[in-house]
Design a protein around this motif. Structure first.
Motif, PDB file in Angstrom:
ATOM      1  N   ILE A 227     -34.071  31.293 -39.638  1.00 16.82           N
ATOM      2  CA  ILE A 227     -34.825  31.844 -38.519  1.00 16.82           C
ATOM      3  C   ILE A 227     -34.588  33.338 -38.316  1.00 16.82           C
ATOM      4  O   ILE A 227     -35.300  33.969 -37.533  1.00 16.82           O
ATOM      5  N   THR A 228     -33.608  33.921 -39.025  1.00 17.81           N
ATOM      6  CA  THR A 228     -33.434  35.375 -38.959  1.00 17.81           C
ATOM      7  C   THR A 228     -34.354  36.104 -39.932  1.00 17.81           C
ATOM      8  O   THR A 228     -34.417  37.332 -39.914  1.00 17.81           O
ATOM      9  N   ASP A 229     -35.038  35.361 -40.788  1.00 16.57           N
ATOM     10  CA  ASP A 229     -35.983  35.934 -41.754  1.00 16.57           C
ATOM     11  C   ASP A 229     -37.392  35.762 -41.197  1.00 16.57           C
ATOM     12  O   ASP A 229     -37.933  34.654 -41.180  1.00 16.57           O
ATOM     13  N   ILE A 230     -38.002  36.846 -40.735  1.00 18.60           N
ATOM     14  CA  ILE A 230     -39.306  36.760 -40.080  1.00 18.60           C
ATOM     15  C   ILE A 230     -40.368  36.219 -41.027  1.00 18.60           C
ATOM     16  O   ILE A 230     -41.311  35.535 -40.590  1.00 18.60           O
ATOM     17  N   ASP A 231     -40.225  36.447 -42.329  1.00 15.29           N
ATOM     18  CA  ASP A 231     -41.190  35.908 -43.294  1.00 15.29           C
ATOM     19  C   ASP A 231     -41.161  34.378 -43.295  1.00 15.29           C
ATOM     20  O   ASP A 231     -42.216  33.724 -43.346  1.00 15.29           O
ATOM     21  N   GLN A 232     -39.973  33.803 -43.232  1.00 10.08           N
ATOM     22  CA  GLN A 232     -39.867  32.342 -43.210  1.00 10.08           C
ATOM     23  C   GLN A 232     -40.391  31.768 -41.891  1.00 10.08           C
ATOM     24  O   GLN A 232     -41.012  30.700 -41.869  1.00 10.08           O
ATOM     25  N   VAL A 233     -40.146  32.478 -40.793  1.00  5.31           N
ATOM     26  CA  VAL A 233     -40.641  32.014 -39.496  1.00  5.31           C
ATOM     27  C   VAL A 233     -42.170  32.008 -39.477  1.00  5.31           C
ATOM     28  O   VAL A 233     -42.798  31.037 -39.035  1.00  5.31           O
ATOM     29  N   VAL A 234     -42.774  33.084 -39.976  1.00  3.44           N
ATOM     30  CA  VAL A 234     -44.240  33.157 -40.028  1.00  3.44           C
ATOM     31  C   VAL A 234     -44.794  32.057 -40.930  1.00  3.44           C
ATOM     32  O   VAL A 234     -45.796  31.404 -40.597  1.00  3.44           O
ATOM     33  N   TRP A 235     -44.151  31.816 -42.074  1.00  5.45           N
ATOM     34  CA  TRP A 235     -44.594  30.765 -42.996  1.00  5.45           C
ATOM     35  C   TRP A 235     -44.515  29.394 -42.322  1.00  5.45           C
ATOM     36  O   TRP A 235     -45.443  28.581 -42.424  1.00  5.45           O
ATOM     37  N   ALA A 236     -43.415  29.133 -41.607  1.00  7.17           N
ATOM     38  CA  ALA A 236     -43.271  27.847 -40.925  1.00  7.17           C
ATOM     39  C   ALA A 236     -44.326  27.680 -39.843  1.00  7.17           C
ATOM     40  O   ALA A 236     -44.921  26.605 -39.691  1.00  7.17           O
TER      41      ALA A 236
END
Length: 325
Positions: A227-236
């Motif tokens: 959750i500290t990686d904004i790319d992963q949050v946007v993907w989720a």
């Protein structure tokens, strides 16, 4: 000299100001411009009412805070402050504040009436340093200091309430307007909670606290997401959030009135504009994730990955390690 600025009822400053106003008296105040970094961190931490920040500053810095009395009143400030302003806040006088940029990234043309801070004295060190924060588009110091300390407090609030939470992170890029909560899906499955029940429980804990008052949106994701990686949050959010069933609104939850999208009524009442957005897949409530992330780590046999990693520079890639996911 006069300064105008907010003293909102939910802030410690607003609470103290209200006590003096109830007596019809001006509020004594002092503003420190330039303090040790630990003081900035503690100032951005959403501590409960009646808790002094100086104890947290001492804990973070590893030594007590040395203080001195201000020139005019029995108000104490850090002895190593760069600049100190002091005076009183009028119990009834207001003056326009702004227009100026704010933490949410907007500057509105109109100004707002705010309490007046009368400056009666200024003291400073030799050759003082005046630190400033240029509020606006993220990330800037409002987001990094405020967001980090909100992130530090939130997991303890949620876990101490028995919720299956692993971590929380107030993404800098979201201008402190959302916090992402990582859910331990194995514990979630054992709890037997459904999506609505989980969202409601998280909303009750966060939105009922000073911490959650500051942040209007909560994103729930599974613990396979960093959750500290904004790319992963946007993907989720793009691939796991169901727009028809995964959003829950809490119109009676208290909130900071500075959020730009609030209606005039929500600003007036200090309630509404709060939501919990689920980025949890249906099977994750049973403790499993069916899909495997299609990535370098997961999509190739181990011997292929090892060979690529050992020969990165020969293949023309940088010498840095490949993404973990």
């Amino acid at each position: 000299m006069r300064i105008s600025g907010p003293a909102m009822a939910q802030q410690h400053l607003g609470m103290i100001h209200a006590m003096w106003c109830d007596q019809g008296l001006p509020t004594p105040w002092a503003m420190v411009l330039g303090a040790r970094p630990a003081a900035l961190a503690a100032a951005g931490m959403p501590l409960p009412a009646g808790v002094n920040e100086d104890g947290y500053v001492g804990a973070l810095a590893g030594s007590p805070v040395e203080v001195v009395r201000t020139e005019l009143r029995d108000v104490y400030v850090p002895a190593n402050a760069e600049i100190v302003l002091e005076g009183h806040i009028s119990p009834d006088e207001t003056a326009p504040e702004g227009p100026m940029g704010e933490y949410h990234g907007y500057a509105f043309a109109e100004s707002k009436p705010q309490p007046v801070f009368h400056v009666e004295a200024m003291t400073f060190r030799d050759d003082p340093i005046l630190p400033i924060c240029v509020a606006g588009l993220p990330p800037e110091e409002n987001h990094t200091i405020w967001g980090t300390m909100i992130s530090a407090v939130s997991p303890d609030l949620l876990r101490s309430s028995g919720l299956p939470v692993e971590m929380a992170w107030c993404s800098y890029e979201a201008a402190t307007c959302w916090i992402v909560v990582s859910v331990d899906i194995e514990r979630l499955a054992r709890s037997g909670m459904g999506e609505r029940e989980l969202a409601g429980a998280v909303a009750d804990v966060l939105f009922g606290s000073h911490t959650g008052w500051l942040v209007p949106k909560v994103l729930l994701v599974a613990d396979d997401i960093d959750i500290t990686d904004i790319d992963q949050v946007v993907w989720a959010m793009a691939t796991r959030h169901h727009p028809g069933t995964g959003a829950y609104s809490y119109p009676q939850a208290p909130g900071i009135p500075m959020v730009p999208y609030l209606t005039p009524e929500e600003v007036r009442t200090g309630r509404g504009g709060k939501s919990v957005v689920s980025c949890l897949l249906p099977e994750q409530f049973e403790g499993v994730t069916k899909g495997v992330t299609a990535s370098f780590r997961h999509s190739f046999p181990d011997h292929v990955r090892r060979r690529i990693e050992e020969n990165r520079t020969a293949y023309g890639f940088s010498a840095t390690a490949p993404p973990s996911r």
